[in-house]
Write a protein that holds these residues in place. Structure first.
Motif, PDB file in Angstrom:
ATOM      1  N   GLY A  36      -0.489   0.141  17.500  1.00 58.51           N
ATOM      2  CA  GLY A  36      -0.321   1.524  17.064  1.00 58.51           C
ATOM      3  C   GLY A  36       0.733   1.672  15.982  1.00 58.51           C
ATOM      4  N   THR A  37       1.314   0.560  15.508  1.00 55.17           N
ATOM      5  CA  THR A  37       2.317   0.606  14.447  1.00 55.17           C
ATOM      6  C   THR A  37       1.615   0.455  13.100  1.00 55.17           C
ATOM      7  OG1 THR A  37       3.989  -0.381  15.875  1.00 55.17           O
ATOM      8  CG2 THR A  37       4.395  -0.443  13.515  1.00 55.17           C
ATOM      9  N   GLY A  38       1.707   1.483  12.257  1.00 55.05           N
ATOM     10  CA  GLY A  38       1.074   1.475  10.949  1.00 55.05           C
ATOM     11  C   GLY A  38       2.075   1.167   9.843  1.00 55.05           C
ATOM     12  N   ILE A  39       1.565   0.551   8.763  1.00 59.58           N
ATOM     13  CA  ILE A  39       2.357   0.282   7.562  1.00 59.58           C
ATOM     14  C   ILE A  39       1.906   1.274   6.495  1.00 59.58           C
ATOM     15  CG2 ILE A  39       2.971  -1.419   5.809  1.00 59.58           C
ATOM     16  CD1 ILE A  39       2.202  -3.593   7.854  1.00 59.58           C
ATOM     17  N   TYR A  40       2.842   2.012   5.924  1.00 62.91           N
ATOM     18  CA  TYR A  40       2.511   3.084   4.984  1.00 62.91           C
ATOM     19  C   TYR A  40       2.886   2.706   3.553  1.00 62.91           C
ATOM     20  CZ  TYR A  40       1.281   6.043   8.881  1.00 62.91           C
ATOM     21  OH  TYR A  40       0.658   6.561   9.985  1.00 62.91           O
ATOM     22  N   SER A  41       2.321   3.458   2.608  1.00 64.14           N
ATOM     23  CA  SER A  41       2.424   3.122   1.189  1.00 64.14           C
ATOM     24  C   SER A  41       3.847   3.147   0.671  1.00 64.14           C
ATOM     25  CB  SER A  41       1.547   4.079   0.361  1.00 64.14           C
ATOM     26  OG  SER A  41       1.925   5.428   0.596  1.00 64.14           O
ATOM     27  N   ASP A  42       4.780   3.841   1.330  1.00 67.79           N
ATOM     28  CA  ASP A  42       6.168   3.852   0.880  1.00 67.79           C
ATOM     29  C   ASP A  42       6.995   2.771   1.561  1.00 67.79           C
ATOM     30  OD1 ASP A  42       6.302   4.828   3.426  1.00 67.79           O
ATOM     31  OD2 ASP A  42       7.401   6.668   2.925  1.00 67.79           O
ATOM     32  N   GLY A  43       6.335   1.854   2.295  1.00 68.00           N
ATOM     33  CA  GLY A  43       7.038   0.762   2.953  1.00 68.00           C
ATOM     34  C   GLY A  43       7.543   1.094   4.341  1.00 68.00           C
TER      35      GLY A  43
END
Length: 291
Positions: free
Chosen positions: A267-274
């Motif tokens: 459930g841990t996502g990596i987003y475009s701002d790091g």
């Protein structure tokens, strides 16, 4: 996130050992659960203490003090097996072969102040296990994310001066006999009750009708592929923050990937701002979940 939970791996063994001698007699004035001592914890008492469903256990107890002063007091109030969850029964998520859902309900109460700071991690998932029908232990069993989950008590560090309850579904081998909370062979265990037998089905004998059956034309039914329901699961911790300290879900950044489950909680996502933040797409069965 798993990176937070792993910090508790160094939890002192004293939380899982009995420090009041070998006797488990209820006549003793000292609590028979986990005791924080200034010396090395004794191993004379039974290393795994059996508890009945509804019987209180305690951790972080100061020697010589009353049970009410223990850092953490907790009770398993229910254990059931064989729960049917729609995500598994409909094939959205796959249940491993020869496994079933075992759900345990737990209530926990903490002291106003901890005598030992690491008491806050004694109930984390990494310390739970089940024992299968052949006596083999399965440590840190997977949470059954295809079921209704309310697992704050085992997912997050406990805070002093609070009461919490959770209902935790886990994936266990069919016929598992024991639920255990332990570290290095010391802790507590509860018997997993057998599944309740379903009442026999009542059959009604068919009665032949004198009326001739009618034949109806078959009309094809068109269906559309529904959106993956796992992707819409809400964050179970709505008051949490992302890795940049912002309220969860407020960054405005785009989800670009998922954290490796060997390092982060599912459930841990990596987003475009790091940043790292909750993402339902990264749960088991989610559309972006790691293979």
């Amino acid at each position: 996130m798993r990176s937070k939970i792993v910090v508790a791996a160094a939890l002192s063994l004293s939380f899982f050992t009995a420090g009041c001698g070998a006797s488990d007699s209820t006549e003793s004035e000292q609590p028979q659960d986990s005791v924080v001592q200034s010396t090395s914890p004794t191993t004379e008492a039974s290393p795994i203490r059996k508890k009945a469903i509804g019987e209180e256990a305690a951790a972080g107890c100061v020697e010589g003090a009353s049970r009410e002063t223990c850092d953490v007091r907790f009770t398993i109030t229910s254990i059931t097996r064989g729960e049917s969850c729609s995500a598994y029964s409909t094939g959205i998520l796959e249940m491993p072969a020869n496994h079933e859902v075992v759900r345990f309900d737990i209530e926990a109460e903490t002291a106003a102040e901890f005598s030992y700071a690491q008491a806050n991690g004694v109930l984390l998932t990494q310390y739970w296990s089940v024992v299968d029908a052949d006596g083999f232990m399965v440590k840190d069993p997977d949470i059954a994310t295809g079921c209704d989950v309310d697992a704050n008590v085992v997912y997050k560090f406990l805070e002093p001066g609070t009461k919490q309850r959770s209902s935790v579904p886990i994936i266990a081998p069919v016929g598992a006999t024991t639920l255990r909370l332990s570290e290095q062979g010391h802790g507590w265990e509860w018997e997993i009750p057998a599944a309740a037998e379903a009442p026999p089905a009542v059959t009604t004998p068919q009665v032949e009708s004198p009326v001739e059956p009618t034949v109806q034309e078959w009309t094809p039914i068109t269906t559309t592929v529904a959106q993956n329901p796992v992707d819409s699961r809400p964050n179970p911790y709505p008051n949490s923050q992302d890795s940049f300290g912002r309220d969860t879900g407020t960054s405005g950044a785009t989800l670009v990937g998922c954290g490796d489950w060997s390092e982060y909680q599912p459930g841990t996502g990596i987003y475009s701002d790091g940043s790292l933040d909750y993402a339902a797409e990264c749960l088991p069965g989610g559309s972006m979940a790691p293979n």
